[in-house]
Design a protein around this motif. Structure first.
Motif, short mmCIF file in Angstrom:
data_model
loop_
_atom_site.label_atom_id
_atom_site.label_comp_id
_atom_site.label_asym_id
_atom_site.label_seq_id
_atom_site.Cartn_x
_atom_site.Cartn_y
_atom_site.Cartn_z
N PRO A 150 28.62 39.03 62.76
CA PRO A 150 27.47 39.80 62.27
C PRO A 150 27.28 39.79 60.61
CG PRO A 150 28.21 40.71 64.45
CD PRO A 150 29.16 39.66 63.79
N PHE A 151 28.43 40.79 60.06
CA PHE A 151 28.56 40.77 58.90
C PHE A 151 29.74 40.20 58.43
CE2 PHE A 151 25.62 43.84 60.63
CZ PHE A 151 24.43 43.80 59.88
N PRO A 152 29.80 39.05 57.63
CA PRO A 152 30.94 38.32 57.02
C PRO A 152 31.44 39.17 56.00
CG PRO A 152 28.80 37.03 56.61
CD PRO A 152 28.36 38.04 57.52
N ARG A 153 32.78 38.89 55.95
CA ARG A 153 33.50 39.59 54.69
C ARG A 153 34.12 38.29 54.03
NH1 ARG A 153 30.25 42.63 54.76
NH2 ARG A 153 30.41 44.98 55.29
N LEU A 154 33.64 37.79 52.88
CA LEU A 154 34.08 36.62 52.15
C LEU A 154 34.57 36.84 50.98
CD1 LEU A 154 30.58 34.70 52.83
CD2 LEU A 154 32.73 34.39 54.14
N LEU A 155 35.38 36.02 50.19
CA LEU A 155 36.16 36.22 48.88
C LEU A 155 35.28 37.06 48.11
CD1 LEU A 155 38.46 35.77 47.51
CD2 LEU A 155 37.77 33.59 46.75
#
Length: 430
Positions: A420-425
């Motif tokens: 749902p709410f991606p955590r990317l670099l």
């Protein structure tokens, strides 16, 4: 009668009311077509000018995207509709008029959509992916409960790391150092010694500075551990589990898979048993395919995994990796001290590794030696050594990455669409 879009087929030729948002609309001089969604599904509402008051028809034509409504109408069967039904609208009550909704039917860039992830989730494509994710989670619980596993919840804050601390998020736990968990595995092994067969499902964190389409900083893992289960029996359980999940999605998410344009025949072929090749055989295969750069002892990258996977219609196990490539807790092959009893499961169609697993070390002295060789604190891992000290048994386990599995089954290219709410670099918003 108030109902939802998912249940609307129970009320054919009856008048119902649904709470919905306007996903989109189009109109001619005499008919307005409203694309409605309520979270359970999508349906088209048809407003015929000749059948309603002029004021209501103009209201329908002037509705704005993502306005919230109560819509009343008669349910009609319609083979042309994706859901098989449409709604002949007789009344519209506007709850909230949305103005200048930022995500319009035109093309938007990825960064724009990610900045508006809280709204992008409302789109038909993202809705379909989330429904498939939900079905994978539901069928996971069913599979493990049906096969005698107990769900155990490992801690998220830990004082040590199963695979070293180089890719972990560190924090202070009062006066001690702590880390966000990269895996619940070691704790699940302890639970398996108490409960026999266990599984966990929870968030994990990797401080890996990777930007590939397969990587997230925060993701969810399913991690079973099994006492009295040796390596080959574990592989059988893994392929049964993956087959069960895929077939459950095929059964329950036909509409969502079609929305995404997924080739169903590729999923229909996913049934146990799966092919198995050793790491040695994989190296030979890659050399035959022209990958002259890789040598024995190297880890496989995405191009290597993809080349191997393309040779099979089903997921493929690559087994018996070199000891030097794997963590300290994996059981050595009794016939070769340079490889361990482990396997990665590589998904078809270029989606890469979805499962990593192994038989775990159950000999106290071997585990102690490995901890020393990896420069890990014996004091920090004393509790883990205790598992080999008091009633040790052969045991195995594995971890399945949920988001990669969602990407593969749904056929989306990037894992950022599978959570749902991606955590990317470079992304911590929204």
């Amino acid at each position: 009668m108030k109902t939802t879009i998912a249940k609307i087929g129970q009320f054919v030729e009856q008048e119902v009311t649904i709470g919905a948002w306007l996903a989109g609309k189009r109109s001619s001089g005499k008919i307005a077509f409203l694309q409605l969604r309520d979270g359970t599904g999508f349906i088209q509402g048809v407003v015929v000018k000749a059948d309603v008051e002029e004021e209501m028809f103009q209201q329908a034509k002037n509705l704005t995207q993502e306005s919230s409504l109560y819509v009343t109408g008669v349910v009609r069967s319609d083979d042309r509709a994706p859901s098989g039904y449409e709604l002949t609208v007789t009344k519209i009550e506007v709850l909230h008029e949305a103005k200048d909704y930022p995500i319009t039917p035109k093309e938007h860039g990825t960064e724009f959509l990610m900045d508006h992830r809280h709204l992008w989730l409302r789109s038909k494509r993202q809705h379909a992916v989330m429904k498939i994710r939900n079905e994978i989670i539901r069928s996971t619980y069913n599979f493990f409960h049906e096969n005698g596993f107990v769900k155990i919840d490992p801690p998220i804050l830990t004082g040590s790391a199963p695979e070293g601390t180089s890719e972990l998020f560190a924090t202070k736990y009062f006066d001690e150092d702590a880390y966000l968990s990269q895996s619940g595995q070691l704790y699940m092994e302890a639970a398996a010694m108490a409960m026999g067969r266990v599984f966990s499902f929870g968030p994990t964190f990797r401080a890996e500075k990777s930007k590939t389409r397969r990587h997230l900083i925060e993701f969810w893992m399913i991690e079973p551990e099994m006492a009295f289960v040796e390596f080959h029996e574990s592989l059988e359980i893994q392929e049964q589990y993956v087959s069960y999940v895929v077939q459950s999605v095929l059964k329950s998410c036909q509409l969502e898979l079609k929305t995404l344009g997924r080739d169903l025949s590729k999923l229909e072929a996913i049934k146990a048993p799966f092919p198995r090749i050793t790491y040695d055989e994989a190296i030979t295969f890659l050399h035959e395919k022209g990958f002259d750069d890789i040598k024995w002892g190297d880890d496989f990258g995405s191009p290597h995994e993809t080349a191997i996977a393309e040779h099979y219609e089903k997921p493929v196990f690559i087994t018996h990796y070199p000891t030097s490539l794997k963590p300290f807790y994996m059981q050595p092959d009794p016939n070769r001290d340079d490889v361990v009893l482990c396997a990665d499961l590589i998904a078809p169609e270029g989606y890469g590794e979805i499962i990593g697993g192994s038989e775990r070390i159950h000999d106290y002295h071997l585990l102690e030696r490995n901890l020393k060789e990896h420069n890990l604190s014996l004091d920090a891992y004393q509790w883990y050594l205790d598992l080999c000290k008091y009633g040790s048994v052969p045991h195995s386990g594995f971890g399945l990455g949920l988001e990669r599995t969602v990407a593969w089954i749904s056929g989306v290219e990037h894992v950022r669409e599978t959570i749902p709410f991606p955590r990317l670099l470079n992304r911590l918003y929204p």
